[in-house]
Design a protein around this motif. Structure first.
Motif, PDB file in Angstrom:
ATOM      1  N   LEU A 164       0.831  -1.205   0.000  1.00 13.95           N
ATOM      2  CA  LEU A 164       0.000   0.000   0.000  1.00 13.95           C
ATOM      3  C   LEU A 164       0.870   1.261   0.000  1.00 13.95           C
ATOM      4  O   LEU A 164       0.633   2.192  -0.772  1.00 13.95           O
ATOM      5  CB  LEU A 164      -0.932  -0.012   1.213  1.00 13.95           C
ATOM      6  CG  LEU A 164      -1.848   1.207   1.398  1.00 13.95           C
ATOM      7  CD1 LEU A 164      -3.187   0.792   2.004  1.00 13.95           C
ATOM      8  CD2 LEU A 164      -1.210   2.270   2.311  1.00 13.95           C
ATOM      9  N   SER A 165       1.870   1.286   0.874  1.00 14.98           N
ATOM     10  CA  SER A 165       2.705   2.494   0.977  1.00 14.98           C
ATOM     11  C   SER A 165       3.473   2.749  -0.304  1.00 14.98           C
ATOM     12  O   SER A 165       3.699   3.906  -0.685  1.00 14.98           O
ATOM     13  CB  SER A 165       3.662   2.365   2.167  1.00 14.98           C
ATOM     14  OG  SER A 165       4.621   1.336   1.965  1.00 14.98           O
ATOM     15  N   LEU A 166       3.854   1.681  -1.005  1.00 11.10           N
ATOM     16  CA  LEU A 166       4.543   1.854  -2.283  1.00 11.10           C
ATOM     17  C   LEU A 166       3.580   2.348  -3.365  1.00 11.10           C
ATOM     18  O   LEU A 166       3.901   3.262  -4.132  1.00 11.10           O
ATOM     19  CB  LEU A 166       5.185   0.535  -2.715  1.00 11.10           C
ATOM     20  CG  LEU A 166       6.411   0.077  -1.919  1.00 11.10           C
ATOM     21  CD1 LEU A 166       6.781  -1.353  -2.280  1.00 11.10           C
ATOM     22  CD2 LEU A 166       7.603   1.005  -2.181  1.00 11.10           C
ATOM     23  N   ARG A 177       3.412   6.722  -0.174  1.00 14.83           N
ATOM     24  CA  ARG A 177       3.134   7.252   1.153  1.00 14.83           C
ATOM     25  C   ARG A 177       4.312   8.041   1.730  1.00 14.83           C
ATOM     26  O   ARG A 177       4.116   9.056   2.392  1.00 14.83           O
ATOM     27  CB  ARG A 177       2.764   6.107   2.096  1.00 14.83           C
ATOM     28  CG  ARG A 177       2.386   6.522   3.510  1.00 14.83           C
ATOM     29  CD  ARG A 177       1.113   7.323   3.530  1.00 14.83           C
ATOM     30  NE  ARG A 177       0.639   7.597   4.887  1.00 14.83           N
ATOM     31  CZ  ARG A 177      -0.354   8.427   5.173  1.00 14.83           C
ATOM     32  NH1 ARG A 177      -0.991   9.064   4.202  1.00 14.83           N
ATOM     33  NH2 ARG A 177      -0.727   8.639   6.417  1.00 14.83           N
ATOM     34  N   TYR A 178       5.528   7.577   1.488  1.00 16.37           N
ATOM     35  CA  TYR A 178       6.692   8.222   2.115  1.00 16.37           C
ATOM     36  C   TYR A 178       7.612   8.887   1.098  1.00 16.37           C
ATOM     37  O   TYR A 178       8.804   9.020   1.314  1.00 16.37           O
ATOM     38  CB  TYR A 178       7.464   7.184   2.937  1.00 16.37           C
ATOM     39  CG  TYR A 178       6.578   6.444   3.912  1.00 16.37           C
ATOM     40  CD1 TYR A 178       5.893   7.147   4.910  1.00 16.37           C
ATOM     41  CD2 TYR A 178       6.388   5.066   3.812  1.00 16.37           C
ATOM     42  CE1 TYR A 178       5.052   6.478   5.788  1.00 16.37           C
ATOM     43  CE2 TYR A 178       5.555   4.401   4.695  1.00 16.37           C
ATOM     44  CZ  TYR A 178       4.881   5.105   5.688  1.00 16.37           C
ATOM     45  OH  TYR A 178       4.039   4.452   6.554  1.00 16.37           O
ATOM     46  N   SER A 179       7.024   9.315  -0.006  1.00 21.05           N
ATOM     47  CA  SER A 179       7.833   9.932  -1.055  1.00 21.05           C
ATOM     48  C   SER A 179       8.053  11.421  -0.831  1.00 21.05           C
ATOM     49  O   SER A 179       8.978  12.004  -1.376  1.00 21.05           O
ATOM     50  CB  SER A 179       7.190   9.721  -2.428  1.00 21.05           C
ATOM     51  OG  SER A 179       5.886  10.279  -2.447  1.00 21.05           O
ATOM     52  N   GLY A 180       7.200  12.048  -0.036  1.00 24.71           N
ATOM     53  CA  GLY A 180       7.331  13.486   0.201  1.00 24.71           C
ATOM     54  C   GLY A 180       7.903  13.763   1.572  1.00 24.71           C
ATOM     55  O   GLY A 180       9.048  13.453   1.869  1.00 24.71           O
ATOM     56  N   SER A 181       7.082  14.338   2.438  1.00 26.79           N
ATOM     57  CA  SER A 181       7.507  14.637   3.807  1.00 26.79           C
ATOM     58  C   SER A 181       7.403  13.361   4.625  1.00 26.79           C
ATOM     59  O   SER A 181       6.428  13.138   5.352  1.00 26.79           O
ATOM     60  CB  SER A 181       6.619  15.740   4.396  1.00 26.79           C
ATOM     61  OG  SER A 181       6.998  16.038   5.712  1.00 26.79           O
ATOM     62  N   SER A 182       8.421  12.516   4.504  1.00 24.93           N
ATOM     63  CA  SER A 182       8.340  11.177   5.080  1.00 24.93           C
ATOM     64  C   SER A 182       8.234  11.193   6.599  1.00 24.93           C
ATOM     65  O   SER A 182       7.500  10.389   7.179  1.00 24.93           O
ATOM     66  CB  SER A 182       9.540  10.344   4.643  1.00 24.93           C
ATOM     67  OG  SER A 182      10.742  10.941   5.060  1.00 24.93           O
ATOM     68  N   GLU A 183       8.946  12.112   7.258  1.00 24.51           N
ATOM     69  CA  GLU A 183       8.911  12.129   8.729  1.00 24.51           C
ATOM     70  C   GLU A 183       7.502  12.373   9.259  1.00 24.51           C
ATOM     71  O   GLU A 183       7.066  11.720  10.195  1.00 24.51           O
ATOM     72  CB  GLU A 183       9.858  13.193   9.278  1.00 24.51           C
ATOM     73  CG  GLU A 183      11.278  12.701   9.472  1.00 24.51           C
ATOM     74  CD  GLU A 183      11.983  13.449  10.603  1.00 24.51           C
ATOM     75  OE1 GLU A 183      11.495  14.512  11.027  1.00 24.51           O
ATOM     76  OE2 GLU A 183      13.019  12.947  11.073  1.00 24.51           O
ATOM     77  N   SER A 184       6.792  13.320   8.663  1.00 25.96           N
ATOM     78  CA  SER A 184       5.445  13.621   9.145  1.00 25.96           C
ATOM     79  C   SER A 184       4.496  12.461   8.878  1.00 25.96           C
ATOM     80  O   SER A 184       3.621  12.146   9.704  1.00 25.96           O
ATOM     81  CB  SER A 184       4.915  14.903   8.492  1.00 25.96           C
ATOM     82  OG  SER A 184       4.880  14.782   7.082  1.00 25.96           O
ATOM     83  N   MET A 185       4.658  11.786   7.735  1.00 29.22           N
ATOM     84  CA  MET A 185       3.816  10.636   7.418  1.00 29.22           C
ATOM     85  C   MET A 185       4.109   9.463   8.359  1.00 29.22           C
ATOM     86  O   MET A 185       3.196   8.791   8.842  1.00 29.22           O
ATOM     87  CB  MET A 185       4.032  10.204   5.969  1.00 29.22           C
ATOM     88  CG  MET A 185       3.473  11.149   4.923  1.00 29.22           C
ATOM     89  SD  MET A 185       1.666  11.296   4.957  1.00 29.22           S
ATOM     90  CE  MET A 185       1.463  12.810   5.909  1.00 29.22           C
ATOM     91  N   ILE A 186       5.398   9.220   8.607  1.00 26.27           N
ATOM     92  CA  ILE A 186       5.784   8.136   9.526  1.00 26.27           C
ATOM     93  C   ILE A 186       5.234   8.420  10.913  1.00 26.27           C
ATOM     94  O   ILE A 186       4.700   7.535  11.589  1.00 26.27           O
ATOM     95  CB  ILE A 186       7.320   7.986   9.557  1.00 26.27           C
ATOM     96  CG1 ILE A 186       7.822   7.405   8.228  1.00 26.27           C
ATOM     97  CG2 ILE A 186       7.761   7.095  10.719  1.00 26.27           C
ATOM     98  CD1 ILE A 186       9.327   7.450   8.068  1.00 26.27           C
ATOM     99  N   ASP A 187       5.363   9.675  11.350  1.00 27.21           N
ATOM    100  CA  ASP A 187       4.879  10.065  12.665  1.00 27.21           C
ATOM    101  C   ASP A 187       3.371   9.854  12.772  1.00 27.21           C
ATOM    102  O   ASP A 187       2.873   9.301  13.763  1.00 27.21           O
ATOM    103  CB  ASP A 187       5.233  11.534  12.916  1.00 27.21           C
ATOM    104  CG  ASP A 187       5.020  11.951  14.363  1.00 27.21           C
ATOM    105  OD1 ASP A 187       5.744  11.426  15.236  1.00 27.21           O
ATOM    106  OD2 ASP A 187       4.147  12.794  14.620  1.00 27.21           O
TER     107      ASP A 187
END
Length: 596
Positions: free
Chosen positions: A391-393, A397-407
């Motif tokens: 799903l994330s690929l 999901r984490y291609s832009g502002s990854s830290e905020s998405m991970i958080d």
């Protein structure tokens, strides 16, 4: 209000602060990258009274101890590590780590007659005019008088007064001033992190993860300096198996630590699918153990930050280092690491070329560790982790502002549970519009690093699909062997029809096939080579393909998501073919995702 102060201090005072621990220098923030000749130039500049730039320090916030007392935070070196390390090497005689993480000495020789410095070598050892090493004089291991007498004993014709004067000038290096910029201790962690990143962008672009590593490496009270080695040495062993010998030979303290026992297996382990660097290791361990995604929060926690009272407490710092240690040990654990890689491969991602987002892999590993720690069954863990990875690929999901998405993701999973949050993400992002339109549109590309295309290839590997026009050769074998990618409508065929590169290199025109088949098809139109395949099947001849029946051919086209009317198409219908195949590929990906 000023955010910093600027003052001058003698080098001798600076070195005293470092020896006493008043200023923390991350022990292995990174290997010493200066060439020995640059150390020589620094000493020469100091001798001549030239400016050598500023170093920047920041005092950690005051920390509340368990007994209620406040402990003044120690100063941390934010910028100038290489210069300070050079000074401690040349003046104090302290050994430094080279690129191979070996401890080496840097000896600077001095010629009093010519007032020149150079890196010590055998030539100077055999020359009476050179003092082999300056640090015994600068470090007051020998007096000026003894240094003069020793020199004159070998150079009787030299001017004794001149020699003494220049040795005095050499020793005076310790009194030379160095500029110190001290960041105000009231600055918050985020601001200091930003300053650190901006300052260090002169040469190598660094991130707030580098600041985390500096914070860990500078800590001795909670074992952070050893923890830093755990991360660094594990990443090095991933790519350099001989580095294990360097650990054994050069770092006996770490070799006897339980951290070494945790990573020793990697000295003989190998897998190119997931090659994490220190940022990846930190990311996974931190996300898994703290259920957070922002590295600035980790710096604050390691400093003892109480987010509710906005104060700093030693107990919180101690707990944070303990949690990070647990996370790191679980990351490098052989069973966890290898089982996770097996899970990823079982989802069809058999090569790192199929995973364009490292953070998708990082988050999936953090999720894997978290769900296992919660006691979830292995079957459920695999189901949720595989789905999250795909799903994330697919949605980037984490291609832009990854830290905020991970958080956001780890906090939502922590609050709602993986089943509820994954279902919510699927409903939001993977509706009919995604499968029928967005995914089809994402496959309209010539970029083989495209997420949608790579997930399609993973689906093919997951299904053990056969290569194009092959009966037994599998796509996963060709991907592992870097086999041929064939144009269904051959490149030369489309070029003759004046199709541009961007159009004939569409991923929807790609299939994996055996090299011999690719060569024999050459520039033939699809209708021509499929007609030839059918003729050879009828004659019982295996030449252009290895298929031996009409049903095998139809099944092969279906497995490779190729429209059955391919043999009736020519270049005028090529773009229609691309649209039809993209839809078939998108349907394959949907079926694959639902099966995970």
């Amino acid at each position: 209000m000023a955010k910093y102060s600027v003052h001058q201090q003698p080098i001798e005072t600076l070195l005293t602060w470092i020896k006493s621990g008043e200023i923390d220098i991350p022990e292995i923030q990174r290997p010493f990258v200066w060439k020995a000749s640059k150390v020589r130039d620094l000493i020469d500049s100091l001798y001549k009274g030239y400016p050598v730039g500023y170093i920047i320090t920041w005092r950690n916030p005051d920390v509340k101890l368990k007994n209620g007392e406040l402990s003044a935070g120690r100063k941390v070196l934010i910028d100038g590590q290489q210069r300070v390390t050079a000074l401690t090497a040349a003046i104090v005689g302290q050994r430094v780590l080279d690129y191979n993480y070996r401890q080496v000495n840097i000896r600077i020789a001095f010629n009093p007659l010519t007032e020149t410095f150079d890196v010590f070598n055998k030539a100077y050892e055999n020359s009476s005019e050179w003092i082999n090493s300056i640090h015994p004089i600068l470090n007051e291991e020998i007096s000026i008088g003894k240094a003069r007498r020793d020199y004159m004993a070998l150079n009787s014709n030299a001017d004794e007064d001149l020699v003494e004067k220049r040795i005095e000038n050499l020793k005076a290096i310790k009194t030379k001033q160095v500029g110190i910029i001290e960041l105000d201790h009231t600055l918050d962690i985020d601001t200091v992190t930003e300053i650190f990143i901006r300052i260090n962008q002169k040469g190598v672009v660094l991130s707030n993860a580098d600041f985390v590593m500096s914070k860990i490496a500078a800590d001795e009270q909670h074992g952070g300096n050893t923890m830093r080695k755990l991360v660094d040495y594990f990443c090095r062993l991933l790519v350099d198996k001989d580095f294990n010998k360097h650990i054994v030979d050069n770092d006996p303290a770490f070799h006897s630590h339980n951290y070494y026992g945790a990573i020793r297996w990697m000295a003989s382990g190998h897998d190119a699918l997931y090659v994490p660097n220190y940022i990846d290791v930190l990311r996974v361990a931190y996300t898994y153990q703290f259920s957070r995604g922002r590295f600035s929060d980790l710096v604050a926690l390691l400093s003892g930050r109480n987010f509710e009272t906005r104060s700093y407490e030693d107990e919180i710092a101690e707990q944070s280092f303990q949690k990070l240690s647990v996370g790191l040990l679980d990351f490098v654990n052989q069973t966890n690491y290898q089982r996770f890689l097996m899970l990823v491969k079982s989802a069809g991602f058999i090569s790192n070329r199929l995973i364009s987002s490292k953070n998708s892999l990082n988050f999936s590993y953090a999720l894997y560790l978290k769900l296992r720690a919660q006691g979830m069954s292995e079957a459920e863990v695999q189901h949720y982790v595989k789905r999250w990875l795909v799903l994330s690929l697919l949605i980037g999901r984490y291609s832009g502002s990854s830290e905020s998405m991970i958080d956001e993701d780890i906090k939502q999973i922590n609050e709602k549970g993986i089943a509820t949050y994954l279902s919510q993400m699927e409903q939001t992002n993977l509706g009919a519009g995604f499968w029928d339109y967005r995914l089809v549109s994402d496959l309209e590309t010539s970029a083989t690093g495209n997420n949608a295309y790579n997930v399609y290839l993973a689906a093919q590997c997951y299904n053990h699909a056969p290569a194009f026009l092959a009966k037994s050769m599998r796509i996963n074998s060709l991907i592992e062997q870097r086999g041929d990618v064939h144009h269904i409508f051959p490149k030369k065929y489309l070029t003759k029809a004046n199709f541009p590169q961007k159009l004939y290199n569409q991923v929807a025109n790609y299939v994996f096939t055996e090299q011999s088949t690719n060569i024999k098809i050459g520039a033939m139109a699809p209708g021509d080579y499929l007609r030839k395949v059918r003729e050879q099947i009828g004659q019982g001849q295996l030449d252009l393909s290895t298929l031996d029946s009409e049903q095998d051919l139809l099944d092969n086209l279906a497995h490779n998501d190729i429209p059955f009317n391919l043999d009736t198409l020519d270049h005028t219908q090529y773009e229609t073919f691309l649209m039809d195949r993209r839809q078939l590929m998108a349907q394959k990906i949907k079926t694959y995702y639902e099966a995970l």
